[in-house]
Design a protein around this motif. Structure first.
Motif, PDB file in Angstrom:
ATOM      1  N   ARG A  47       0.829  -1.205   0.000  1.00  0.00           N
ATOM      2  CA  ARG A  47       0.000   0.000   0.000  1.00  0.00           C
ATOM      3  C   ARG A  47       0.864   1.256   0.000  1.00  0.00           C
ATOM      4  N   ILE A  48       1.903   1.289   0.847  1.00  0.00           N
ATOM      5  CA  ILE A  48       2.787   2.447   0.917  1.00  0.00           C
ATOM      6  C   ILE A  48       3.600   2.595  -0.367  1.00  0.00           C
ATOM      7  N   ALA A  49       4.083   1.473  -0.904  1.00  0.00           N
ATOM      8  CA  ALA A  49       4.851   1.527  -2.151  1.00  0.00           C
ATOM      9  C   ALA A  49       3.997   2.066  -3.292  1.00  0.00           C
ATOM     10  N   GLY A  50       2.750   1.646  -3.338  1.00  0.00           N
ATOM     11  CA  GLY A  50       1.849   2.127  -4.376  1.00  0.00           C
ATOM     12  C   GLY A  50       1.591   3.618  -4.250  1.00  0.00           C
ATOM     13  N   ALA A  51       1.442   4.109  -3.014  1.00  0.00           N
ATOM     14  CA  ALA A  51       1.208   5.535  -2.793  1.00  0.00           C
ATOM     15  C   ALA A  51       2.422   6.357  -3.220  1.00  0.00           C
ATOM     16  N   LEU A  52       3.619   5.892  -2.895  1.00  0.00           N
ATOM     17  CA  LEU A  52       4.837   6.596  -3.286  1.00  0.00           C
ATOM     18  C   LEU A  52       4.979   6.645  -4.804  1.00  0.00           C
ATOM     19  N   TYR A  53       4.611   5.553  -5.470  1.00  0.00           N
ATOM     20  CA  TYR A  53       4.705   5.520  -6.929  1.00  0.00           C
ATOM     21  C   TYR A  53       3.725   6.516  -7.555  1.00  0.00           C
ATOM     22  N   LEU A  54       2.514   6.594  -7.010  1.00  0.00           N
ATOM     23  CA  LEU A  54       1.534   7.544  -7.535  1.00  0.00           C
ATOM     24  C   LEU A  54       2.022   8.983  -7.360  1.00  0.00           C
ATOM     25  N   LEU A  55       2.685   9.270  -6.230  1.00  0.00           N
ATOM     26  CA  LEU A  55       3.246  10.603  -6.010  1.00  0.00           C
ATOM     27  C   LEU A  55       4.338  10.899  -7.036  1.00  0.00           C
ATOM     28  N   TRP A  56       5.142   9.912  -7.354  1.00  0.00           N
ATOM     29  CA  TRP A  56       6.189  10.074  -8.372  1.00  0.00           C
ATOM     30  C   TRP A  56       5.574  10.374  -9.732  1.00  0.00           C
ATOM     31  N   LEU A  57       4.492   9.657 -10.072  1.00  0.00           N
ATOM     32  CA  LEU A  57       3.798   9.914 -11.329  1.00  0.00           C
ATOM     33  C   LEU A  57       3.218  11.324 -11.351  1.00  0.00           C
ATOM     34  N   ALA A  58       2.667  11.754 -10.220  1.00  0.00           N
ATOM     35  CA  ALA A  58       2.085  13.087 -10.144  1.00  0.00           C
ATOM     36  C   ALA A  58       3.150  14.148 -10.418  1.00  0.00           C
ATOM     37  N   TRP A  59       4.324  14.001  -9.814  1.00  0.00           N
ATOM     38  CA  TRP A  59       5.397  14.966 -10.027  1.00  0.00           C
ATOM     39  C   TRP A  59       5.842  14.986 -11.487  1.00  0.00           C
ATOM     40  N   ASN A  60       6.018  13.808 -12.086  1.00  0.00           N
ATOM     41  CA  ASN A  60       6.453  13.737 -13.473  1.00  0.00           C
ATOM     42  C   ASN A  60       5.410  14.278 -14.438  1.00  0.00           C
ATOM     43  N   THR A  61       4.167  14.335 -13.998  1.00  0.00           N
ATOM     44  CA  THR A  61       3.111  14.890 -14.844  1.00  0.00           C
ATOM     45  C   THR A  61       3.135  16.410 -14.848  1.00  0.00           C
ATOM     46  N   VAL A  62       3.447  17.019 -13.705  1.00  0.00           N
ATOM     47  CA  VAL A  62       3.343  18.483 -13.587  1.00  0.00           C
ATOM     48  C   VAL A  62       4.687  19.201 -13.608  1.00  0.00           C
TER      49      VAL A  62
END
Length: 215
Positions: free
Chosen positions: A77-92
């Motif tokens: 669960r934590i690994a998935g959340a960190l990955y989503l945050l990484w995707l968010a940063w790379n998007t913006v």
């Protein structure tokens, strides 16, 4: 067996991820713009086959693993959340190139288009982590067959991803022309998608380790 909250959670994350630029979108858009809609649809068939490979392979292994070590759900669960945050940063982040930039690509045969779509998806780290780290945290060990839950949730992810990608393939040419003269619209899209991914990441991280967050 699979609760509505879990289905909605997977569908929301799948939607946010498929709308964020990545290898699959880049390949499908480049083929659709450079070689036409038919090429894009054939390529999408290969991408869909890649989703199916991940769905079956990941769930066969995870069903056994989670039954033996249920505590891994919290780590995932934590690994998935960190990955989503990484995707968010790379998007913006500043300097990102538009996925709808028109580029010249050589024409490929239908067989190669399908194979490249398949390999693009199989080698896509976003999809690998989605099936290994994100979707499994929506599985409830108290709701019955773990393998079946994973397949059902993965099926909903596939439905969302293929539907959205098909819409992108069909509209790629028109979107590219529209955004070419409207950079502010493109920035707005990137900010909106990044915000959506970041919100989902926070909700995922704060969710109860015994089950999926209320998305």
């Amino acid at each position: 067996m699979v609760e509505q909250s879990a289905v909605l959670g997977v569908a929301s994350i799948a939607l946010g991820m498929v709308l964020s630029p990545g290898p699959n979108m880049l390949y499908l858009v480049s083929r659709s713009i450079g070689q036409g809609r038919r090429a894009g649809i054939i390529s999408l068939g290969g991408v869909a086959a890649g989703f199916l490979v991940y769905l079956v392979g990941a769930n066969l292994g995870l069903a056994v693993l989670f039954a033996a070590v249920p505590e891994l759900l919290s780590v995932i669960r934590i690994a998935g959340a960190l990955y989503l945050l990484w995707l968010a940063w790379n998007t913006v982040k500043p300097g990102g190139m538009s996925v709808f930039t028109v580029q010249d690509v050589p024409a490929d045969s239908p067989r190669r288009l399908f194979a490249m779509g398949l390999m693009t998806n199989l080698l896509n780290p976003k999809i690998a982590i989605l099936y290994i780290s994100v979707i499994p945290q929506f599985i409830d060990l108290d709701k019955g067959n773990v393998l079946l839950q994973g397949i059902v949730l993965g099926g909903f992810q596939m439905a969302v991803a293929v539907s959205v990608n098909l819409s992108i393939v069909l509209a790629a040419g028109a979107i590219a022309n529209l955004l070419a003269d409207r950079p502010s619209w493109l920035r707005a899209q990137r900010v909106a998608m990044g915000g959506m991914l970041g919100t989902l990441a926070i909700m995922l991280a704060l969710g109860d380790s015994a089950g999926p967050p209320d998305l």
